[in-house]
Motif scaffolding. Structure first.
Motif, mmCIF file in Angstrom:
data_model
loop_
_atom_site.group_PDB
_atom_site.id
_atom_site.type_symbol
_atom_site.label_atom_id
_atom_site.label_comp_id
_atom_site.label_asym_id
_atom_site.label_seq_id
_atom_site.Cartn_x
_atom_site.Cartn_y
_atom_site.Cartn_z
ATOM 1 N N ASP A 97 63.661 22.694 -26.249
ATOM 2 C CA ASP A 97 64.554 22.811 -27.409
ATOM 3 C C ASP A 97 66.023 22.622 -27.050
ATOM 4 O OD1 ASP A 97 62.426 23.279 -29.088
ATOM 5 O OD2 ASP A 97 62.562 25.457 -28.935
ATOM 6 N N ARG A 98 66.330 22.531 -25.757
ATOM 7 C CA ARG A 98 67.724 22.285 -25.362
ATOM 8 C C ARG A 98 68.127 20.871 -25.782
ATOM 9 N NH1 ARG A 98 68.924 23.068 -19.215
ATOM 10 N NH2 ARG A 98 68.685 25.260 -19.830
ATOM 11 N N VAL A 99 69.339 20.723 -26.285
ATOM 12 C CA VAL A 99 69.816 19.396 -26.686
ATOM 13 C C VAL A 99 70.123 18.579 -25.439
ATOM 14 C CG1 VAL A 99 71.627 18.121 -27.872
ATOM 15 C CG2 VAL A 99 70.726 20.219 -28.884
ATOM 16 N N ALA A 100 69.547 17.387 -25.375
ATOM 17 C CA ALA A 100 69.829 16.465 -24.275
ATOM 18 C C ALA A 100 71.014 15.569 -24.616
ATOM 19 C CB ALA A 100 68.594 15.616 -23.970
ATOM 20 N N LEU A 101 71.000 15.002 -25.840
ATOM 21 C CA LEU A 101 72.027 14.046 -26.239
ATOM 22 C C LEU A 101 72.642 14.436 -27.577
ATOM 23 C CD1 LEU A 101 70.109 10.694 -25.511
ATOM 24 C CD2 LEU A 101 71.602 11.972 -23.953
ATOM 25 N N ILE B 2 69.470 15.105 -30.145
ATOM 26 C CA ILE B 2 68.144 14.819 -29.596
ATOM 27 C C ILE B 2 67.837 15.840 -28.510
ATOM 28 C CG2 ILE B 2 66.676 13.083 -28.503
ATOM 29 C CD1 ILE B 2 68.574 10.939 -29.587
ATOM 30 N N THR B 3 66.789 16.618 -28.713
ATOM 31 C CA THR B 3 66.409 17.622 -27.723
ATOM 32 C C THR B 3 65.644 16.972 -26.575
ATOM 33 O OG1 THR B 3 64.273 18.105 -28.732
ATOM 34 C CG2 THR B 3 66.194 19.347 -29.556
ATOM 35 N N TYR B 4 65.434 17.757 -25.516
ATOM 36 C CA TYR B 4 64.656 17.242 -24.391
ATOM 37 C C TYR B 4 63.218 16.929 -24.809
ATOM 38 C CZ TYR B 4 68.098 17.373 -20.719
ATOM 39 O OH TYR B 4 69.196 17.072 -19.938
ATOM 40 N N ALA B 5 62.638 17.751 -25.677
ATOM 41 C CA ALA B 5 61.276 17.468 -26.145
ATOM 42 C C ALA B 5 61.242 16.177 -26.947
ATOM 43 C CB ALA B 5 60.764 18.632 -26.992
ATOM 44 N N GLU B 6 62.234 15.972 -27.804
ATOM 45 C CA GLU B 6 62.277 14.748 -28.616
ATOM 46 C C GLU B 6 62.530 13.517 -27.761
ATOM 47 O OE1 GLU B 6 64.013 16.854 -32.709
ATOM 48 O OE2 GLU B 6 65.387 16.076 -31.173
ATOM 49 N N TYR C 243 60.098 11.430 -15.221
ATOM 50 C CA TYR C 243 59.513 12.773 -15.240
ATOM 51 C C TYR C 243 60.552 13.796 -14.795
ATOM 52 C CZ TYR C 243 56.298 16.626 -14.168
ATOM 53 O OH TYR C 243 55.662 17.843 -14.134
ATOM 54 N N ASN C 244 61.338 13.452 -13.779
ATOM 55 C CA ASN C 244 62.377 14.355 -13.288
ATOM 56 C C ASN C 244 63.485 14.560 -14.307
ATOM 57 O OD1 ASN C 244 62.387 15.445 -10.326
ATOM 58 N ND2 ASN C 244 61.295 13.488 -10.242
ATOM 59 N N CYS C 245 63.733 13.545 -15.136
ATOM 60 C CA CYS C 245 64.807 13.646 -16.126
ATOM 61 C C CYS C 245 64.344 14.284 -17.432
ATOM 62 C CB CYS C 245 65.376 12.255 -16.421
ATOM 63 S SG CYS C 245 66.272 11.519 -15.031
ATOM 64 N N LEU C 246 63.018 14.340 -17.649
ATOM 65 C CA LEU C 246 62.520 14.745 -18.964
ATOM 66 C C LEU C 246 61.406 15.783 -18.909
ATOM 67 C CD1 LEU C 246 62.436 11.165 -20.519
ATOM 68 C CD2 LEU C 246 64.137 12.923 -20.978
ATOM 69 N N ASP C 247 60.196 15.343 -18.533
ATOM 70 C CA ASP C 247 58.991 16.162 -18.670
ATOM 71 C C ASP C 247 59.134 17.542 -18.042
ATOM 72 O OD1 ASP C 247 58.528 13.261 -18.492
ATOM 73 O OD2 ASP C 247 56.434 13.729 -18.935
ATOM 74 N N ARG C 248 59.698 17.575 -16.828
ATOM 75 C CA ARG C 248 59.733 18.854 -16.117
ATOM 76 C C ARG C 248 60.617 19.883 -16.824
ATOM 77 N NH1 ARG C 248 63.838 19.174 -11.221
ATOM 78 N NH2 ARG C 248 65.360 17.586 -11.805
ATOM 79 N N HIS C 249 61.652 19.419 -17.533
ATOM 80 C CA HIS C 249 62.489 20.358 -18.289
ATOM 81 C C HIS C 249 61.709 20.937 -19.468
ATOM 82 C CE1 HIS C 249 65.666 18.994 -15.763
ATOM 83 N NE2 HIS C 249 65.814 17.826 -16.345
ATOM 84 N N VAL C 250 60.913 20.092 -20.125
ATOM 85 C CA VAL C 250 60.086 20.562 -21.237
ATOM 86 C C VAL C 250 59.052 21.560 -20.725
ATOM 87 C CG1 VAL C 250 58.481 19.862 -23.047
ATOM 88 C CG2 VAL C 250 60.449 18.417 -22.512
ATOM 89 N N LEU C 251 58.408 21.231 -19.612
ATOM 90 C CA LEU C 251 57.396 22.117 -19.037
ATOM 91 C C LEU C 251 58.005 23.441 -18.573
ATOM 92 C CD1 LEU C 251 55.373 19.468 -17.010
ATOM 93 C CD2 LEU C 251 54.653 20.626 -19.110
ATOM 94 N N ALA C 252 59.292 23.421 -18.234
ATOM 95 C CA ALA C 252 59.979 24.648 -17.795
ATOM 96 C C ALA C 252 60.461 25.492 -18.976
ATOM 97 C CB ALA C 252 61.150 24.286 -16.896
ATOM 98 N N GLY C 253 60.163 25.044 -20.192
ATOM 99 C CA GLY C 253 60.540 25.823 -21.365
ATOM 100 C C GLY C 253 61.867 25.450 -21.995
ATOM 101 N N HIS C 254 62.439 24.291 -21.601
ATOM 102 C CA HIS C 254 63.747 23.884 -22.116
ATOM 103 C C HIS C 254 63.648 22.733 -23.113
ATOM 104 C CE1 HIS C 254 65.304 26.560 -19.155
ATOM 105 N NE2 HIS C 254 64.972 25.792 -18.131
#
Length: 658
Positions: free
Chosen positions: A94-98, A110-114, A81-92
């Motif tokens: 669409d940011r690319v994770a990988l 691969i975006t944070y949402a994906e 959750y700390n590495c993924l969900d919370r960034h999506v919930l914070a509006g990020h």
């Protein structure tokens, strides 16, 4: 650039942080004062500011059962959750994770949402296969997105992953599966390496042959072969990853777990004896991972593109490919293959393609680039780079200077980091916007970390003295034990010195020196320190002296038995391509031996020095000095299964014999 530290001591070469960099740096000098004033309060602040806690902690550290520590013990969180969900919930979202690139040239963004959606689905799959909190899952995958997805899915459900580097043999894999009592193995048909498929599923089959393990299922990612008929298949046990994922739901709610819930087991390479299963827990590990990644690499997640070149099979890959970057919402490059496939310059092409801003890699890789020549990286636009990092072993000043000038354009800070599988995260490193950097020195403990250099009696050494690196105070990402063997944990790490003011003192196994400023210089493993006629000599120091010679691209030094002196220095040297003829001419080897004697002293002059084309390295880039020692002492070579190319060692052994 200083071409050699031969005339000027490396510790007297200093590079101040660039003014523009320092003005925008994430880490500032006040961190040291804040940590010194209240160390535990400092770590509590980091944990609260960097992570989301489902249930806040009230106790920072329980050291009453030392050396078994509990950090943030009454807090509850979910690592994924700390590495993924919370960034999506914070509006990020669409940011690319990988930014993933396969060796053949295939790629994925691969975006944070994906990534969050993929991990949720994989978590549901693991649950459907009967994996529960506390169960162990072995992961044996190439550097593909599924490796990271699998790690995070295991963490999400509170299970424990044991990632096994894809270069390990079936026998090594089985030993790790058995020790961890893994319930599930996640692997792939194979991965790409130097234009060929490196098979993985067949190694899993061999590891599980004959039964007797706790493995119930094997999940297989389809990566390398179009024709899956090539794979042996055990019905009822073996399952295709993609087929099973298609049958489970996308939604999964992350549940909180105790901060001390085990997160992963990572086995040391274990060249002799039973591998040690170092295990880490969740809250303290993730706190220090995020803190060090943010401050040491000066991370600005909204605009940086960060690349750590490590494989996830090693601790560097755990902390600085997966958990640290994702906890901080970073965009990371992930690459499957080798630096020279399909041709030299692949890394530099990737930096140019993706606009990489931070590069974190090993000295072995840097020296291999030096050997190939600066002409290769100079063909590419590396101007996006604004920080360089080094990890894995002491970096010699010559390689540090080359790295800064050729790759960093003579302008980027270089952070030389010291840490271990056992420490979990970086312990000693410059802060790039604060520290005046010295080529080859890790320099100072990070704010919040206490490190000392002790003599054999446990007393701190003075300036310009060498000793043993020790950690007298607990730290959040510290190992919590050796899996299933608390006695070995105590004997291996906590018995070298008597207790300090706060309790047991951790001995890192590394030698170190304090220079005239008190800065720390790592000397390598204590078992890589030779005793020549009563003089303690560091292999790293002699290797550094050799590489400071303009003819030498890379060197490895071992101590071999000697009837007269106890041990003698034996060196293996790769010449630079343009100086190979000079090194090989009559008297060339003697010149290199004399260079060591003049740089360090006559006692360090190699008894023998061999010119070689390559050094024996594992696929993680570590030089196998144990095998070189076998060759130097005329023994049969030990296990070579983890080498990138076993023929390299055979050629060296034949040369030594003849």
């Amino acid at each position: 650039m200083v071409e050699s530290a031969g005339d000027v001591r490396a510790e007297d070469i200093v590079f101040d942080p660039p003014a523009e960099f320092a003005a925008q740096a994430v880490a500032t000098a006040d961190l040291y004062a804040r940590a010194a004033a209240d160390r535990l309060g400092f770590w509590a602040d980091q944990a609260r500011s960097l992570l989301h806690w489902h249930a806040p902690f009230t106790e920072v550290l329980d050291w009453s059962d030392a050396p078994f520590a509990r950090w943030f013990g009454d807090g509850r969180l979910n690592v994924a959750y700390n590495c993924l969900d919370r960034h999506v919930l914070a509006g990020h979202g669409d940011r690319v994770a990988l930014l993933w690139e396969g060796e053949p040239g295939d790629s994925r963004r691969i975006t944070y949402a994906e990534l969050t959606a993929e991990v949720k689905r994989a978590a549901n799959l693991l649950t459907a296969l009967g994996v529960e909190a506390g169960d162990r899952v072995a992961i044996y995958l190439p550097m593909i997105p599924e490796a990271i997805i699998a790690m995070l899915a295991v963490a999400r459900i509170g299970a424990v992953h044991s990632v096994v580097f894809g270069g390990f043999s079936a026998e090594s894999l089985r030993a790790r599966i058995e020790d961890a009592e893994a319930k599930l193995v996640i692997t792939a048909d194979g991965g790409w390496r130097r234009g060929k498929v490196s098979p993985l599923k067949p190694a899993v089959d061999a590891a599980l042959a004959g039964g007797g393990t706790t493995v119930e299922k094997v999940l297989v990612v389809k990566r390398a072969w179009d024709d899956s008929e090539q794979l042996a298949w055990t019905d009822g046990r073996d399952l295709w990853w993609h087929e099973e994922l298609a049958q489970v739901d996308w939604e999964h709610e992350a549940q909180p777990f105790e901060a001390e819930n085990p997160l992963f087991i990572l086995y040391t390479s274990g060249t002799t004896g039973k591998p040690k299963g170092i295990f880490h827990t969740s809250g303290g590990y993730l706190t220090q991972s995020a803190y060090t990644h943010r401050n040491v690499f000066d991370l600005h997640p909204d605009r940086d593109v960060y690349w750590c070149t490590a494989d996830v099979g090693w601790v560097t890959g755990h902390t600085y490919v997966v958990y640290g970057p994702l906890a901080n919402g970073a965009t990371s490059v992930i690459y499957e293959g080798t630096p020279d496939a399909p041709k030299p310059g692949r890394w530099w092409a990737l930096i140019e393609k993706y606009g990489v801003t931070q590069l974190y890699t090993a000295p072995t890789a840097i020296r291999s680039f030096m050997k190939a020549g600066r002409e290769i990286p100079q063909q590419y636009d590396l101007s996006s780079l604004r920080l360089l990092g080094s990890v894995g072993e002491p970096i010699n000043p010559e390689a540090w200077l080359w790295y800064r000038e050729v790759i960093g354009g003579g302008r980027t800070p270089v952070v030389d980091t010291w840490w271990q599988t056992e420490t979990g995260a970086i312990m000693v490193s410059p802060l790039p916007g604060v520290t005046a950097a010295k080529p080859g020195s890790a320099q100072v403990p990070l704010p919040g970390i206490v490190v000392d250099v002790l003599d054999d009696t446990g007393a701190p050494v003075g300036r310009n003295e060498s000793g043993l690196l020790a950690i007298p105070e607990p730290w959040p990402s510290m190992l919590r034990g050796i899996w299933g063997d608390p006695h070995r944990f105590h004997e291996t790490y906590w018995s070298r010195f008597s207790d300090g003011p706060s309790g047991p003192v951790y001995f890192a196994g590394d030698g170190a020196r304090r220079d005239h400023d008190g800065d720390i210089w790592l000397l390598g493993r204590v078992d890589d320190v030779m005793n020549v006629a009563g003089h303690r000599l560091s292999t790293a120091e002699i290797e550094s002296a050799l590489v400071s010679h303009p003819w030498v691209a890379e060197a490895a030094v071992v101590g071999a038995s000697d009837e007269t002196t106890g041990q003698a220095v034996v060196a293996f040297v790769i010449p630079r391509a343009r100086h190979a003829d000079e090194a090989a001419r009559e008297g060339g080897v003697d010149e290199l031996r004399a260079h060591v004697a003049s740089s360090i002293g006559p006692i360090a002059r190699p008894r023998e020095l061999f010119l070689v084309n390559e050094l024996p390295k594992t696929r993680s880039g570590k030089i196998m000095r144990r095998l070189l020692r076998d060759a130097a002492e005329g023994r049969e070579l030990g296990d070579t299964t983890t080498l990138t190319d076993a023929t390299v060692m055979k050629a060296i052994a034949d040369r030594v014999r003849h």
